[in-house]
Design a protein around this motif. Structure first.
Motif, PDB file in Angstrom:
ATOM      1  N   ALA A  79     -18.439   2.941 -35.204  1.00  0.00           N
ATOM      2  CA  ALA A  79     -17.701   3.603 -34.301  1.00  0.00           C
ATOM      3  C   ALA A  79     -18.293   5.055 -34.553  1.00  0.00           C
ATOM      4  O   ALA A  79     -17.796   5.948 -33.900  1.00  0.00           O
ATOM      5  CB  ALA A  79     -16.374   3.744 -35.096  1.00  0.00           C
ATOM      6  N   GLY A  80     -19.308   5.416 -35.327  1.00  0.00           N
ATOM      7  CA  GLY A  80     -20.053   6.544 -35.441  1.00  0.00           C
ATOM      8  C   GLY A  80     -19.687   7.525 -36.573  1.00  0.00           C
ATOM      9  O   GLY A  80     -20.117   8.611 -36.827  1.00  0.00           O
ATOM     10  N   GLY A  86     -13.792  -2.860 -43.817  1.00  0.00           N
ATOM     11  CA  GLY A  86     -13.725  -2.148 -42.522  1.00  0.00           C
ATOM     12  C   GLY A  86     -14.754  -0.926 -42.735  1.00  0.00           C
ATOM     13  O   GLY A  86     -14.853  -0.251 -41.629  1.00  0.00           O
ATOM     14  N   TYR A  87     -15.907  -1.113 -43.626  1.00  0.00           N
ATOM     15  CA  TYR A  87     -16.950  -0.112 -43.659  1.00  0.00           C
ATOM     16  C   TYR A  87     -17.548  -0.082 -42.583  1.00  0.00           C
ATOM     17  O   TYR A  87     -18.191   0.930 -41.826  1.00  0.00           O
ATOM     18  CB  TYR A  87     -17.586  -0.238 -44.947  1.00  0.00           C
ATOM     19  N   TRP A  88     -18.129  -1.174 -42.038  1.00  0.00           N
ATOM     20  CA  TRP A  88     -19.168  -1.424 -41.070  1.00  0.00           C
ATOM     21  C   TRP A  88     -18.594  -1.209 -39.612  1.00  0.00           C
ATOM     22  O   TRP A  88     -19.007  -0.696 -38.826  1.00  0.00           O
ATOM     23  CB  TRP A  88     -19.836  -2.676 -40.871  1.00  0.00           C
ATOM     24  N   ALA A  89     -17.098  -1.477 -39.659  1.00  0.00           N
ATOM     25  CA  ALA A  89     -16.092  -1.159 -38.193  1.00  0.00           C
ATOM     26  C   ALA A  89     -16.518   0.374 -38.350  1.00  0.00           C
ATOM     27  O   ALA A  89     -16.690   0.863 -37.136  1.00  0.00           O
ATOM     28  CB  ALA A  89     -15.040  -1.703 -38.352  1.00  0.00           C
TER      29      ALA A  89
END
Length: 185
Positions: A77-78, A70-73
């Motif tokens: 998302a900023g 989930g790091y890159w999501a």
């Protein structure tokens, strides 16, 4: 003994004839750490002709921490995310690891092969579902006939006799159960 992952041998013409000086240079631990924290592992792995799992194993061997799920999501998302610092090696890997980037043309060829294989799998799975469902095993056909005439039990289950096909299902799951029995036969 030195392991090479992907198509990374020194006699590979794509690597040796490359104009990119980095293409002929082995990756070191710090550079790989920077790459996996700059781009998703799937993107970095493609640069080396590896799978994401293969690259993760190399990172584990080199004791390189990877971004969490989930790091890159969250980054997309900023949200500003903190990096896990690169710890010093507690002990060197038992088998030395060496990875090198593959050429852009080879990356493109691998991506094209994956895309073609994916399209073939999709087309094959869409071609024959009607034909396969009509070609049921005789025991499955007999069970379907018995189950269509059966009265539900107090629990709401339809049962076929054991000598045909021992099966007990709800009315709503009947077609799915018969398809699964057909696949298993």
């Amino acid at each position: 003994m030195k392991l090479h992952y992907g198509r990374l041998l020194a006699d590979d013409k794509n690597i040796m004839d490359s104009d990119d000086p980095k293409a002929n240079k082995s990756m070191d631990r710090t550079e790989l750490y920077e790459e996996v924290w700059s781009d998703p592992v799937t993107v970095v792995a493609a640069r080396y002709g590896l799978s994401d799992v293969g690259l993760a194993k190399i990172c584990k061997r080199w004791q390189i921490p990877l971004p969490s799920r989930g790091y890159w999501a969250k980054v997309k998302a900023g949200r500003v995310m903190a990096r896990v610092a690169l710890p010093p090696l507690s002990k060197p890997p038992v088998i030395p690891v060496s990875i090198k980037k593959i050429s852009d043309t080879e990356q493109a060829q691998k991506a094209m092969k994956r895309k073609t294989a994916s399209e073939i799998r999709r087309n094959v799975s869409q071609e024959n579902p009607e034909q396969e469902s009509t070609q049921r095993h005789p025991l499955v056909l007999a069970a379907a006939k018995c189950l269509s005439k059966a009265n539900p039990s107090p629990k709401g289950l339809l049962s076929a006799p054991e000598e045909v096909l021992h099966l007990a299902v709800t009315q709503s799951s009947l077609d799915r159960a018969l398809d699964l029995a057909r696949i298993a036969s």
